[in-house]
Every structure is written in structure tokens, then in C-alpha cells.
Design an enzyme around this catalytic site. Structure first.
Site, PDB file in Angstrom:
ATOM      1  N   LYS A   9       0.975  60.797 -25.115  1.00  0.00           N
ATOM      2  CA  LYS A   9       0.738  61.274 -23.736  1.00  0.00           C
ATOM      3  C   LYS A   9       1.154  62.736 -23.576  1.00  0.00           C
ATOM      4  O   LYS A   9       0.410  63.542 -23.047  1.00  0.00           O
ATOM      5  CB  LYS A   9       1.547  60.438 -22.712  1.00  0.00           C
ATOM      6  CG  LYS A   9       1.259  58.959 -22.723  1.00  0.00           C
ATOM      7  CD  LYS A   9       2.077  58.239 -21.661  1.00  0.00           C
ATOM      8  CE  LYS A   9       3.579  58.295 -21.884  1.00  0.00           C
ATOM      9  NZ  LYS A   9       4.066  57.597 -23.083  1.00  0.00           N
ATOM     10  N   ARG A  84       4.925  54.624 -13.877  1.00  0.00           N
ATOM     11  CA  ARG A  84       5.030  53.610 -14.934  1.00  0.00           C
ATOM     12  C   ARG A  84       5.528  52.274 -14.417  1.00  0.00           C
ATOM     13  O   ARG A  84       5.939  51.424 -15.219  1.00  0.00           O
ATOM     14  CB  ARG A  84       5.798  54.109 -16.141  1.00  0.00           C
ATOM     15  CG  ARG A  84       7.189  54.459 -15.944  1.00  0.00           C
ATOM     16  CD  ARG A  84       7.571  55.535 -16.883  1.00  0.00           C
ATOM     17  NE  ARG A  84       7.916  55.238 -18.224  1.00  0.00           N
ATOM     18  CZ  ARG A  84       7.903  56.184 -19.163  1.00  0.00           C
ATOM     19  NH1 ARG A  84       7.452  57.381 -18.916  1.00  0.00           N
ATOM     20  NH2 ARG A  84       8.315  55.911 -20.353  1.00  0.00           N
ATOM     21  N   ARG A 123       9.169  62.435 -34.797  1.00  0.00           N
ATOM     22  CA  ARG A 123       8.962  63.355 -33.670  1.00  0.00           C
ATOM     23  C   ARG A 123      10.087  64.378 -33.570  1.00  0.00           C
ATOM     24  O   ARG A 123      11.249  64.059 -33.756  1.00  0.00           O
ATOM     25  CB  ARG A 123       8.889  62.586 -32.361  1.00  0.00           C
ATOM     26  CG  ARG A 123       8.913  63.563 -31.174  1.00  0.00           C
ATOM     27  CD  ARG A 123       8.439  62.988 -29.913  1.00  0.00           C
ATOM     28  NE  ARG A 123       9.191  61.839 -29.479  1.00  0.00           N
ATOM     29  CZ  ARG A 123       8.849  61.113 -28.434  1.00  0.00           C
ATOM     30  NH1 ARG A 123       7.765  61.423 -27.758  1.00  0.00           N
ATOM     31  NH2 ARG A 123       9.567  60.085 -28.085  1.00  0.00           N
ATOM     32  N   ARG A 156      15.005  63.220 -30.235  1.00  0.00           N
ATOM     33  CA  ARG A 156      15.454  62.662 -28.959  1.00  0.00           C
ATOM     34  C   ARG A 156      16.431  61.506 -29.150  1.00  0.00           C
ATOM     35  O   ARG A 156      16.257  60.688 -30.043  1.00  0.00           O
ATOM     36  CB  ARG A 156      14.240  62.194 -28.142  1.00  0.00           C
ATOM     37  CG  ARG A 156      13.638  63.311 -27.314  1.00  0.00           C
ATOM     38  CD  ARG A 156      12.327  62.971 -26.695  1.00  0.00           C
ATOM     39  NE  ARG A 156      12.257  61.662 -26.062  1.00  0.00           N
ATOM     40  CZ  ARG A 156      11.186  61.213 -25.417  1.00  0.00           C
ATOM     41  NH1 ARG A 156      10.103  61.982 -25.323  1.00  0.00           N
ATOM     42  NH2 ARG A 156      11.185  60.028 -24.882  1.00  0.00           N
ATOM     43  N   ARG A 167      12.035  50.218 -25.635  1.00  0.00           N
ATOM     44  CA  ARG A 167      11.101  50.943 -24.759  1.00  0.00           C
ATOM     45  C   ARG A 167       9.710  50.316 -24.806  1.00  0.00           C
ATOM     46  O   ARG A 167       9.006  50.256 -23.797  1.00  0.00           O
ATOM     47  CB  ARG A 167      11.047  52.420 -25.157  1.00  0.00           C
ATOM     48  CG  ARG A 167      12.322  53.154 -24.741  1.00  0.00           C
ATOM     49  CD  ARG A 167      12.493  54.455 -25.503  1.00  0.00           C
ATOM     50  NE  ARG A 167      11.409  55.389 -25.304  1.00  0.00           N
ATOM     51  CZ  ARG A 167      11.132  56.383 -26.137  1.00  0.00           C
ATOM     52  NH1 ARG A 167      11.842  56.561 -27.245  1.00  0.00           N
ATOM     53  NH2 ARG A 167      10.131  57.197 -25.885  1.00  0.00           N
TER      54      ARG A 167
HETATM   55  P1  AP5 Z   1       4.183  62.221 -27.873  1.00  0.00           P
HETATM   56  O1  AP5 Z   1       3.055  63.077 -27.417  1.00  0.00           O
HETATM   57  O2  AP5 Z   1       5.554  62.788 -27.792  1.00  0.00           O
HETATM   58  O3  AP5 Z   1       4.120  60.782 -27.180  1.00  0.00           O
HETATM   59  P2  AP5 Z   1       4.420  60.314 -25.698  1.00  0.00           P
HETATM   60  O4  AP5 Z   1       3.368  59.327 -25.353  1.00  0.00           O
HETATM   61  O5  AP5 Z   1       4.619  61.486 -24.810  1.00  0.00           O
HETATM   62  O6  AP5 Z   1       5.770  59.522 -25.978  1.00  0.00           O
HETATM   63  P3  AP5 Z   1       7.130  59.522 -25.170  1.00  0.00           P
HETATM   64  O7  AP5 Z   1       8.159  58.926 -26.094  1.00  0.00           O
HETATM   65  O8  AP5 Z   1       7.430  60.864 -24.608  1.00  0.00           O
HETATM   66  O9  AP5 Z   1       6.807  58.516 -24.088  1.00  0.00           O
HETATM   67  P4  AP5 Z   1       7.778  57.787 -23.206  1.00  0.00           P
HETATM   68  O10 AP5 Z   1       6.852  57.303 -22.202  1.00  0.00           O
HETATM   69  O11 AP5 Z   1       8.609  56.754 -23.863  1.00  0.00           O
HETATM   70  O12 AP5 Z   1       8.875  58.919 -22.860  1.00  0.00           O
HETATM   71  P5  AP5 Z   1       9.108  59.777 -21.544  1.00  0.00           P
HETATM   72  O13 AP5 Z   1       9.650  61.078 -21.941  1.00  0.00           O
HETATM   73  O14 AP5 Z   1       7.936  59.716 -20.661  1.00  0.00           O
HETATM   74  O15 AP5 Z   1       3.860  61.782 -29.386  1.00  0.00           O
HETATM   75  C1  AP5 Z   1       4.766  60.986 -30.133  1.00  0.00           C
HETATM   76  C2  AP5 Z   1       4.836  61.495 -31.580  1.00  0.00           C
HETATM   77  O16 AP5 Z   1       3.590  61.272 -32.228  1.00  0.00           O
HETATM   78  C3  AP5 Z   1       5.089  63.003 -31.708  1.00  0.00           C
HETATM   79  O17 AP5 Z   1       5.855  63.263 -32.819  1.00  0.00           O
HETATM   80  C4  AP5 Z   1       3.680  63.585 -31.856  1.00  0.00           C
HETATM   81  O18 AP5 Z   1       3.698  64.822 -32.524  1.00  0.00           O
HETATM   82  C5  AP5 Z   1       2.986  62.507 -32.652  1.00  0.00           C
HETATM   83  N1  AP5 Z   1       1.574  62.384 -32.343  1.00  0.00           N
HETATM   84  C6  AP5 Z   1       0.975  62.575 -31.129  1.00  0.00           C
HETATM   85  N2  AP5 Z   1      -0.357  62.350 -31.220  1.00  0.00           N
HETATM   86  C7  AP5 Z   1      -0.587  61.993 -32.514  1.00  0.00           C
HETATM   87  C8  AP5 Z   1      -1.771  61.598 -33.223  1.00  0.00           C
HETATM   88  N3  AP5 Z   1      -2.971  61.525 -32.618  1.00  0.00           N
HETATM   89  N4  AP5 Z   1      -1.626  61.284 -34.532  1.00  0.00           N
HETATM   90  C9  AP5 Z   1      -0.414  61.331 -35.157  1.00  0.00           C
HETATM   91  N5  AP5 Z   1       0.727  61.696 -34.526  1.00  0.00           N
HETATM   92  C10 AP5 Z   1       0.644  62.008 -33.219  1.00  0.00           C
HETATM   93  O19 AP5 Z   1      10.277  58.905 -20.863  1.00  0.00           O
HETATM   94  C11 AP5 Z   1      11.551  58.832 -21.470  1.00  0.00           C
HETATM   95  C12 AP5 Z   1      12.470  57.989 -20.598  1.00  0.00           C
HETATM   96  O20 AP5 Z   1      12.624  58.632 -19.302  1.00  0.00           O
HETATM   97  C13 AP5 Z   1      11.962  56.565 -20.276  1.00  0.00           C
HETATM   98  O21 AP5 Z   1      12.301  55.653 -21.302  1.00  0.00           O
HETATM   99  C14 AP5 Z   1      12.675  56.310 -18.947  1.00  0.00           C
HETATM  100  O22 AP5 Z   1      14.017  55.958 -19.160  1.00  0.00           O
HETATM  101  C15 AP5 Z   1      12.648  57.670 -18.267  1.00  0.00           C
HETATM  102  N6  AP5 Z   1      11.444  57.840 -17.412  1.00  0.00           N
HETATM  103  C16 AP5 Z   1      10.463  58.778 -17.555  1.00  0.00           C
HETATM  104  N7  AP5 Z   1       9.503  58.628 -16.622  1.00  0.00           N
HETATM  105  C17 AP5 Z   1       9.892  57.569 -15.847  1.00  0.00           C
HETATM  106  C18 AP5 Z   1       9.309  56.899 -14.731  1.00  0.00           C
HETATM  107  N8  AP5 Z   1       8.122  57.301 -14.212  1.00  0.00           N
HETATM  108  N9  AP5 Z   1       9.973  55.856 -14.199  1.00  0.00           N
HETATM  109  C19 AP5 Z   1      11.164  55.439 -14.700  1.00  0.00           C
HETATM  110  N10 AP5 Z   1      11.756  56.001 -15.778  1.00  0.00           N
HETATM  111  C20 AP5 Z   1      11.126  57.069 -16.340  1.00  0.00           C
HETATM  112 MG    MG Z   2       6.291  62.275 -23.789  1.00  0.00          MG
END
Ligand code: AP5
Ligand code: MG
Length: 209
Positions: A9, A84, A123, A156, A167
Site C-alpha cells: 500500500k 481499516r 523491508r 520497523r 497484524r
Molecule cells: P509496503 O509498501 O511497505 O507495504 P504496506 O502495505 O504499506 O505495509 P505496512 O506494513 O505499512 O502496512 P500496515 O497496514 O501493517 O502498516 P501501517 O503503517 O499502515 O511494502 C512492504 C514491503 O514489500 C516493502 O519492503 C516493499 O519494498 C516491498 N514491496 C512492495 N511492493 C512489492 C512488490 N510488488 N514486490 C515485491 N516487494 C514489494 O500501520 C502500522 C500500525 O499503525 C498498525 O498495525 C496499527 O497499529 C497502526 N495504524 C495505522 N493506521 C491505523 C488505522 N487506520 N486504525 C488503527 N490503527 C492504525
Molecule cells: Mg505502509
């Protein structure tokens, strides 16, 4: 942007933001920046994030609505990791309706669980600008340094394999129901997130035009 943790994402949202010159808004990035700066919000969010749980809706919604009210969002924005939960989506919907606005597309980046844990351990993330790399698939030009802003890249805290599995569980339970929610609203578009990131982006730009 909808999708499991690690679906890509953030990677895709950054590319969309660059191409269409709109802000990329990631609630996860906002929380991580607050943790880094030691704010009260950061300390509260960290308790949940380190355990792989969601930050409570009330807090998250308030942060998000403040952010989208800013001037730079007037011509649109890409939301990454929000909403989410169904309650978050409902509040977003009703607040946007009040402003005469709406979600144009909910892009679901589809990646099976088997691919996720491997991606996360490789990552590296930039806490300064939110850019994301992968040591094998999408490496930075200089190891450990962000191509975009020159800051140091980190692993991270919530990317430890056992936290990733938690997660994923939270995702299936609380976030996956949004796929039906947006399908019913006729804005859902699903792309195959298992292919090369440039090919994922091609599928997305074919949708956005
Ligand atoms: P990446 O692009 O980083 O993936 P992502 O989908 O952004 O994954 P996240 O871990 O950031 O998602 P998340 O939803 O768990 O975390 P968030 O920060 O939102 O890609 C992942 C890896 O794969 C990278 O190394 C990338 O380079 C590689 N990659 C990408 N595309 C690729 C491809 N096509 N092929 C191969 N490799 C590839 O949330 C973190 C925490 O914050 C949550 O757990 C929660 O506690 C809190 N939080 C955030 N938002 C909310 C909300 N709305 N409500 C409640 N809690 C929240
Ligand atoms: Mg992300």
C-alpha cells in the site's frame, strides 16, 4: 489503499502521490513520526502498534480528519492504511458527505498471506519521508540510506515475524470486511499485488486514468 500489512500500500501510494501531485496520507506514518518525536500521541499509539493491534478508532479518526482538512488536500489525496475498520469507514463516509465529497476509488492490493512475512523481514523504511524499500526487491541506491531524502533507513519495530502474524490476524478480522463495504459502494478495484511493483502501479494507473 486497502490491503494486508506488507501488501505494498505504502509503495503504491507514494507512486500515486508523485504521479498525480497529491498528498500521500498514511496513518501509520503519522503515528511513527509522532513516536520518533516523542509526542503524547506517539506514546499512546506505540502501545498498540508494538503489539500488532490497531490504535483505537476515536484517536485515529481525529488525526485523519485533521489531516484531510489541510489546504494541500483540496485537489484530492491518497489514503494509505485508513480506514481499516468499518466504524472508521463509516465516519469517513459521513464526514466527506457533509463536505460534498466522496471516495472515488478503493484500491485493494491483493497479496496472499504466504508472501507477506518474507517481504516484511526485508523491508527498510524511512521515518523522515515515509519511503519504503526492500533489501532484495526494491533496494535503495546506498544501503541504509533513503534515496529520496538521505535519512537513515530503519527496520520497523512491528516487522518482527511474530508481530507480522498478529497484524495479519487483525487484518483478516477487522480490515478485510472493508472489501465488501466498498464493493457495495461500487468503488472497489482489486489489483494483483504479487507482481513487480512497477506492474502493480501499471494496473493502478489503468484504473485511475
Ligand atoms: P509496503 O509498501 O511497505 O507495504 P504496506 O502495505 O504499506 O505495509 P505496512 O506494513 O505499512 O502496512 P500496515 O497496514 O501493517 O502498516 P501501517 O503503517 O499502515 O511494502 C512492504 C514491503 O514489500 C516493502 O519492503 C516493499 O519494498 C516491498 N514491496 C512492495 N511492493 C512489492 C512488490 N510488488 N514486490 C515485491 N516487494 C514489494 O500501520 C502500522 C500500525 O499503525 C498498525 O498495525 C496499527 O497499529 C497502526 N495504524 C495505522 N493506521 C491505523 C488505522 N487506520 N486504525 C488503527 N490503527 C492504525
Ligand atoms: Mg505502509
Amino acid at each position: 489503499m486497502l490491503g494486508a500489512p506488507g501488501a505494498g500500500k505504502g509503495t503504491q501510494a507514494k507512486m500515486i502521490a508523485d504521479k498525480y501531485s497529491i498528498p500521500h496520507i498514511s496513518t501509520g506514518d503519522i503515528f511513527r513520526a509522532n513516536i520518533k518525536n516523542g509526542t503524547e500521541l506517539g506514546m499512546e499509539a506505540k502501545k498498540y502498534m508494538d503489539e500488532g493491534k490497531l490504535v483505537p478508532d476515536e484517536l485515529t479518526v481525529r488525526i485523519l480528519l485533521d489531516r484531510v482538512a489541510k489546504d494541500d488536500c483540496k485537489n484530492g489525496y491518497v489514503l494509505d492504511g485508513f480506514p481499516r475498520t468499518i466504524p472508521q469507514a463509516e465516519v469517513l463516509d459521513s464526514e466527506l458527505t457533509k463536505l460534498g465529497d466522496k471516495i472515488d476509488y478503493a484500491i485493494n492490493v491483493d497479496v496472499p498471506d504466504e508472501n507477506i512475512v518474507n517481504r516484511m523481514s526485508g523491508r527498510r523504511a524511512c521515518v523522515t519521508c515515509g519511503a519504503t524499500y526492500h533489501i532484495v526487491h526494491i533496494p535503495p541506491k546506498n544501503p541504509g540510506i533513503c534515496d529520496k531524502c538521505g535519512s537513515e533507513l530503519i527496520l520497523r519495530d512491528d516487522d518482527a515475524p511474530e508481530t507480522v502474524l498478529k497484524r495479519l490476524g487483525v487484518y483478516h478480522e477487522q480490515t478485510q470486511p472493508l472489501i465488501d463495504f466498498y464493493e457495495n459502494k461500487k468503488v472497489l478495484k482489486t489489483v494483483d499485488g504479487t507482481v513487480d511493483s512497477a506492474d502493480v502501479f501499471k494496473q493502478i494507473t489503468d484504473i485511475l486514468g
